[in-house]
Design a protein around this motif. Structure first.
Motif, PDB file in Angstrom:
ATOM      1  N   ASP A  21       0.856  -1.128  -0.161  1.00  0.00           N
ATOM      2  CA  ASP A  21       0.072   0.043  -0.027  1.00  0.00           C
ATOM      3  C   ASP A  21       0.925   1.412   0.050  1.00  0.00           C
ATOM      4  O   ASP A  21       0.644   2.077  -0.663  1.00  0.00           O
ATOM      5  N   TRP A 250      -8.900   4.547  -0.993  1.00  0.00           N
ATOM      6  CA  TRP A 250      -9.678   4.442   0.222  1.00  0.00           C
ATOM      7  C   TRP A 250     -10.440   5.327   0.376  1.00  0.00           C
ATOM      8  O   TRP A 250     -10.218   6.395   1.280  1.00  0.00           O
ATOM      9  N   LEU A 380      -2.289   0.252   8.784  1.00  0.00           N
ATOM     10  CA  LEU A 380      -3.084   1.111   7.883  1.00  0.00           C
ATOM     11  C   LEU A 380      -4.413   0.654   8.093  1.00  0.00           C
ATOM     12  O   LEU A 380      -5.351   1.717   7.958  1.00  0.00           O
TER      13      LEU A 380
HETATM   14  P1  ADP Z   1       0.972  -5.590   7.704  1.00  0.00           P
HETATM   15  O1  ADP Z   1       1.577  -5.914   8.683  1.00  0.00           O
HETATM   16  O2  ADP Z   1       0.433  -6.876   7.403  1.00  0.00           O
HETATM   17  O3  ADP Z   1       1.635  -4.973   6.338  1.00  0.00           O
HETATM   18  P2  ADP Z   1      -0.876  -3.261   7.581  1.00  0.00           P
HETATM   19  O4  ADP Z   1      -1.832  -2.496   8.539  1.00  0.00           O
HETATM   20  O5  ADP Z   1       0.478  -2.231   7.360  1.00  0.00           O
HETATM   21  O6  ADP Z   1      -0.266  -4.775   8.235  1.00  0.00           O
HETATM   22  O7  ADP Z   1      -1.417  -3.471   6.208  1.00  0.00           O
HETATM   23  C1  ADP Z   1      -2.319  -4.470   6.104  1.00  0.00           C
HETATM   24  C2  ADP Z   1      -2.953  -4.313   4.601  1.00  0.00           C
HETATM   25  O8  ADP Z   1      -3.296  -5.394   4.035  1.00  0.00           O
HETATM   26  C3  ADP Z   1      -4.128  -3.458   4.541  1.00  0.00           C
HETATM   27  O9  ADP Z   1      -4.253  -2.975   3.428  1.00  0.00           O
HETATM   28  C4  ADP Z   1      -5.338  -4.723   4.642  1.00  0.00           C
HETATM   29  O10 ADP Z   1      -6.676  -4.252   4.364  1.00  0.00           O
HETATM   30  C5  ADP Z   1      -4.507  -5.749   3.729  1.00  0.00           C
HETATM   31  N1  ADP Z   1      -5.130  -7.038   4.414  1.00  0.00           N
HETATM   32  C6  ADP Z   1      -4.189  -7.751   5.301  1.00  0.00           C
HETATM   33  N2  ADP Z   1      -4.609  -9.212   5.144  1.00  0.00           N
HETATM   34  C7  ADP Z   1      -5.762  -8.941   4.203  1.00  0.00           C
HETATM   35  C8  ADP Z   1      -6.612 -10.221   3.568  1.00  0.00           C
HETATM   36  N3  ADP Z   1      -6.719 -11.186   3.943  1.00  0.00           N
HETATM   37  N4  ADP Z   1      -7.363  -9.716   2.555  1.00  0.00           N
HETATM   38  C9  ADP Z   1      -7.560  -8.550   2.010  1.00  0.00           C
HETATM   39  N5  ADP Z   1      -6.675  -7.448   2.370  1.00  0.00           N
HETATM   40  C10 ADP Z   1      -5.815  -7.904   3.644  1.00  0.00           C
END
Ligand code: ADP
Length: 471
Positions: A21, A250, A380
């Motif tokens: 992202d 978003w 996020l």
């Molecule tokens: P991470 O430590 O996993 O990078 P973040 O909060 O920085 O955590 O980012 C997580 C991102 O991944 C967000 O956009 C969240 O919506 C997305 N995400 C995580 N798991 C899934 C999933 N199973 N399906 C869809 N999106 C996901």
């Protein structure tokens, strides 16, 4: 300034989590603010690759130890992401469906980094900054500074952003010959605890290091998966810069993944319709507050305590709320969450897997987003949820601490608890159920959250200041 971002992930090309992202958004906003930001990443075989047009911009030949190989750099033709996007193709190494999870990930990402530097070395000019992200690209500062072949690039400033210090990309010393011949006096710049530690090397060799929130930077000095003393030692060159969110992607008023759009004015109706869709799809009772979890089912995210938290909440609070979980990760956690389905009384469901569009619908339709994280460098999800009027229920750690204020405090809007423990999280759920009955309060909290500014503007300025400080 010309900034080259090098990353393993970039949304929408390939994303496994927050790194994707951020690298999909930050360069776009840097370009909008008048700079030239480009992204270089591996050429995985993803949908994005097949659906877009590309031109070959460079073909080269280099080696990973004694294995010589050809590589190709291609560029997306239309600049559709708002920045120039380059993919590095290495036949047999990077041409895979997934980003991570292969036995030869060390070889894949080391070869990728060598190709990136090799390509930059034949440019007619030098970029102002090479900005690398996480351990997959953290050997680049070392390669630029200490590999004989690339000495002419040693004066290019480098910035390392740490999105997650848990993963460090450890390599045995037996693989040190993978790197292009380097100054052996500098072995200490690769070494940490008897192995080559790419993240530690990045921290030592990059000109500046940033983390994705201020609190996370503080926490790393006490808890950094073995690198605590290094963070303490290098604190002078470390800066915390909070991530922003891509408000173009978003936005509940025009999100391409949801059909029922809404703004803060129409949030009551909008959220209700989205919740109804979720409840119909997953067999949940729409009258009860809907608490969702979206993320990797791993210890860092506190996912292992979810099954007990959910059972305890039903037992101690009563069947007054619904839970919907989206994620994948540890098989035993997946299994326990699947098993809970048998006990559902129209109040529990789980989707194991990765599903981008479902995640958007969940941010839009849920009442609460649960984040009992043990470690959260920025996070996020809580920012997305607030933009979609969904109250975050977060543990006071890292970026969660920096972005969510408990609604009991002055000007607050979320539910915040101190520990990733079953007791603390269940108490948070009890507070959520109580709050749900106070419709007026919920409305005012929702309004407040939806007006919070988590855009990239401020962070972009801070990154540019960091780059300028290196000139
Ligand atoms: P991470 O430590 O996993 O990078 P973040 O909060 O920085 O955590 O980012 C997580 C991102 O991944 C967000 O956009 C969240 O919506 C997305 N995400 C995580 N798991 C899934 C999933 N199973 N399906 C869809 N999106 C996901």
């Amino acid at each position: 300034m010309e900034i080259i971002h090098v990353s393993a992930e970039c949304y929408p090309v390939a994303k496994a989590g927050g790194l994707g992202d951020v690298v999909g958004a930050l360069p776009k906003y840097q370009n909008e603010s008048g700079h030239i930001a480009k992204v270089v990443m591996p050429m995985y075989r993803t949908k994005f690759l097949l659906e877009n047009e590309w031109e070959v911009v460079h073909k080269g030949r280099t080696n990973l130890g004694d294995w010589w190989f050809d590589y190709t750099i291609i560029k997306e033709k239309t600049n559709k992401l708002g920045f120039d996007l380059y993919l590095v193709d290495i036949y047999g190494l990077l041409d895979r469906d997934k980003v991570y999870g292969y036995a030869d990930d060390s070889e894949r990402f080391t070869a990728f980094q060598i190709c990136v530097v090799d390509w930059i070395s034949v440019w007619g000019h030098q970029p102002d900054v090479v900005h690398v992200h996480d351990h997959h690209t953290a050997l680049i500062p070392f390669i630029l500074r200490y590999c004989y072949k690339y000495q002419h690039l040693a004066n290019i400033p480098t910035v390392l952003t740490i999105h997650n210090a848990q993963y460090q990309g450890w390599l045995g010393w037996d693989k040190s010959y993978y790197l292009p011949p380097w100054d052996p006096w500098k072995w200490g710049m690769l070494e940490w605890n008897n192995s080559i530690n790419p993240l530690a090397s990045g921290i030592k060799c990059a000109w500046k290091v940033t983390t994705v929130s201020w609190s996370y930077l503080d926490e790393l000095k006490h808890s950094a998966n073995g690198l605590e003393s290094l963070f303490e030692y290098e604190k002078g060159k470390c800066v915390g810069i909070l991530n922003g969110i891509d408000t173009g992607v978003w936005d509940p008023a025009k999100d391409k993944y949801i059909e029922n759009h809404f703004t803060s004015v129409t949030s009551d109706e909008g959220k209700k319709t989205n919740k109804q869709i979720l409840c119909d799809t997953f067999g949940l009772d729409p009258q009860k507050p809907l608490i969702v979890f979206i993320g990797r089912l791993v210890g860092e995210k506190g996912a292992d305590i979810l099954p007990t938290v959910i059972s305890d909440a039903y037992y101690y609070i009563g069947r007054k709320m619904c839970f919907l979980i989206l994620g994948s990760g540890f098989p035993e956690v997946e299994e326990q969450l699947e098993r809970l389905k048998q006990l559902s009384q129209n109040d529990y469901n789980v989707y194991i897997g990765y599903n981008e569009s479902l995640s958007h619908l969940m941010y839009a339709g849920a009442d609460y987003l649960l984040m009992p994280s043990r470690v959260e460098p920025c996070g996020l999800n809580q920012m997305y949820s607030m933009r979609y009027g969904t109250v975050p229920m977060v543990r006071r750690t890292g970026g969660l601490k920096d972005t969510v204020i408990d609604y009991g405090e002055d000007g607050g809007y979320g539910i915040v608890y101190n520990w990733a423990s079953v007791g603390d999280v269940t108490h948070g759920i009890w507070r959520a159920v109580e709050l749900y009955n106070d419709k007026k309060k919920v409305k005012s909290i929702r309004d407040k959250m939806m007006h919070l500014d988590f855009s990239w503007e401020t962070s972009v300025k801070q990154y540019i200041e960091v780059y300028r400080s290196l000139r």
